[in-house]
Design a protein around this motif. Sequence first.
Motif, PDB file in Angstrom:
ATOM      1  N   PRO A   1      13.477   0.956   0.832  1.00 19.40           N
ATOM      2  CA  PRO A   1      11.708   1.715   1.256  1.00 19.40           C
ATOM      3  C   PRO A   1      11.571   3.386   0.453  1.00 19.40           C
ATOM      4  N   TYR A   2      10.183   2.949   0.363  1.00 21.98           N
ATOM      5  CA  TYR A   2       9.302   3.765  -0.604  1.00 21.98           C
ATOM      6  C   TYR A   2       8.316   4.123   0.129  1.00 21.98           C
ATOM      7  N   GLN A   3       7.997   5.510   0.015  1.00 23.58           N
ATOM      8  CA  GLN A   3       6.992   6.846  -0.104  1.00 23.58           C
ATOM      9  C   GLN A   3       6.963   7.382  -1.682  1.00 23.58           C
ATOM     10  N   SER A   4       5.624   7.873  -1.855  1.00 27.88           N
ATOM     11  CA  SER A   4       5.648   8.583  -3.194  1.00 27.88           C
ATOM     12  C   SER A   4       5.911   9.964  -2.691  1.00 27.88           C
ATOM     13  N   GLN A   5       6.015  10.754  -2.042  1.00 26.41           N
ATOM     14  CA  GLN A   5       7.094  12.126  -1.659  1.00 26.41           C
ATOM     15  C   GLN A   5       8.599  12.180  -2.207  1.00 26.41           C
ATOM     16  N   ASP A   6       8.842  10.560  -2.226  1.00 24.24           N
ATOM     17  CA  ASP A   6      10.063   9.886  -1.557  1.00 24.24           C
ATOM     18  C   ASP A   6      10.547  10.347  -3.577  1.00 24.24           C
ATOM     19  N   VAL A   7      10.202   9.747  -4.309  1.00 22.56           N
ATOM     20  CA  VAL A   7      10.431   9.751  -5.575  1.00 22.56           C
ATOM     21  C   VAL A   7       9.968  11.693  -6.602  1.00 22.56           C
ATOM     22  N   LEU A   8      10.650  12.036  -7.328  1.00 24.94           N
ATOM     23  CA  LEU A   8      10.369  13.712  -7.852  1.00 24.94           C
ATOM     24  C   LEU A   8      10.182  13.408  -9.437  1.00 24.94           C
ATOM     25  N   THR A   9       9.068  14.113  -9.798  1.00 27.42           N
ATOM     26  CA  THR A   9       9.573  15.007 -11.406  1.00 27.42           C
ATOM     27  C   THR A   9       9.867  16.262 -10.999  1.00 27.42           C
ATOM     28  N   ILE A  10      11.398  16.419 -11.372  1.00 25.98           N
ATOM     29  CA  ILE A  10      11.416  18.085 -11.170  1.00 25.98           C
ATOM     30  C   ILE A  10      10.576  18.780 -12.499  1.00 25.98           C
ATOM     31  N   ALA A  11      11.084  19.851 -12.874  1.00 22.89           N
ATOM     32  CA  ALA A  11      10.196  20.401 -13.342  1.00 22.89           C
ATOM     33  C   ALA A  11      10.983  21.867 -13.787  1.00 22.89           C
TER      34      ALA A  11
ATOM     35  N   PHE B   1      27.461  15.530 -17.426  1.00 21.90           N
ATOM     36  CA  PHE B   1      25.758  15.485 -17.305  1.00 21.90           C
ATOM     37  C   PHE B   1      25.523  14.895 -18.474  1.00 21.90           C
ATOM     38  N   SER B   2      24.219  14.241 -18.412  1.00 20.61           N
ATOM     39  CA  SER B   2      23.111  14.426 -19.769  1.00 20.61           C
ATOM     40  C   SER B   2      22.101  14.263 -19.310  1.00 20.61           C
ATOM     41  N   CYS B   3      21.272  14.847 -20.696  1.00 23.67           N
ATOM     42  CA  CYS B   3      19.679  15.543 -20.841  1.00 23.67           C
ATOM     43  C   CYS B   3      19.009  12.988 -19.968  1.00 23.67           C
ATOM     44  N   GLY B   4      19.272  12.536 -18.817  1.00 21.96           N
ATOM     45  CA  GLY B   4      18.788  11.659 -18.277  1.00 21.96           C
ATOM     46  C   GLY B   4      17.137  12.053 -17.891  1.00 21.96           C
ATOM     47  N   PRO B   5      17.001  10.618 -17.101  1.00 21.96           N
ATOM     48  CA  PRO B   5      15.467   9.853 -16.674  1.00 21.96           C
ATOM     49  C   PRO B   5      15.123  11.677 -15.899  1.00 21.96           C
ATOM     50  N   ASN B   6      14.228  11.764 -15.281  1.00 20.37           N
ATOM     51  CA  ASN B   6      13.783  12.791 -14.647  1.00 20.37           C
ATOM     52  C   ASN B   6      12.679  12.182 -13.900  1.00 20.37           C
ATOM     53  N   PHE B   7      13.359  11.946 -12.960  1.00 17.59           N
ATOM     54  CA  PHE B   7      12.846  10.958 -11.803  1.00 17.59           C
ATOM     55  C   PHE B   7      14.329  11.364 -11.065  1.00 17.59           C
ATOM     56  N   TYR B   8      14.026  11.970 -10.065  1.00 12.21           N
ATOM     57  CA  TYR B   8      14.831  11.905  -8.681  1.00 12.21           C
ATOM     58  C   TYR B   8      14.306  11.705  -7.259  1.00 12.21           C
ATOM     59  N   HIS B   9      15.229  10.607  -6.540  1.00  6.73           N
ATOM     60  CA  HIS B   9      15.149  10.635  -5.125  1.00  6.73           C
ATOM     61  C   HIS B   9      15.294  11.719  -4.481  1.00  6.73           C
TER      62      HIS B   9
END
Length: 138
Positions: free
Chosen positions: A19-29, A112-120
């Motif tokens: 299941p997915y809604q746009s508020q579920d995946v954030l790019t975090i600053a 840890f590493s500087c991976g993709p900036n996408f978080y569920h």
Amino acid sequence: MTDTKVRSALDYCSPVPLPYQSQDVLTIAGIEPSDDRLGATQNDLVCHNPDGDQPYFNTNGTIGPYYVSPQAVVALIGTTDTNQSRMIPADVDELRVVLDKCKQHYPVAPPFSCGPNFYHVDYDSAGVIAGITQLWQS
């Protein structure tokens, strides 16, 4: 948690999608060091790309504010000694450090590493982020 699958946009576009809604995946600053405010943008999921590319997340724009619980359960993509990707348990303070160092192009302490900036993210009943899981960008 070490054998948890690293998820991507493809998992949300599969024949039996998550299941997915746009508020579920954030790019975090970033997360404010003195409080629980989280700077982030929402992402749209693009499953059917006319160019034929893989599904991907597309930044939708800043919506918020977002707040994160200091006790939020965090899982970040890390690497093993054999360079395999895996999910690593973390806490909000570790996530804050990773975000800040990656934004400044500084190295991050293993695993840890500087991976993709996408978080569920998962929200509690008050709308506060209670869980954060890093995702691959497809």
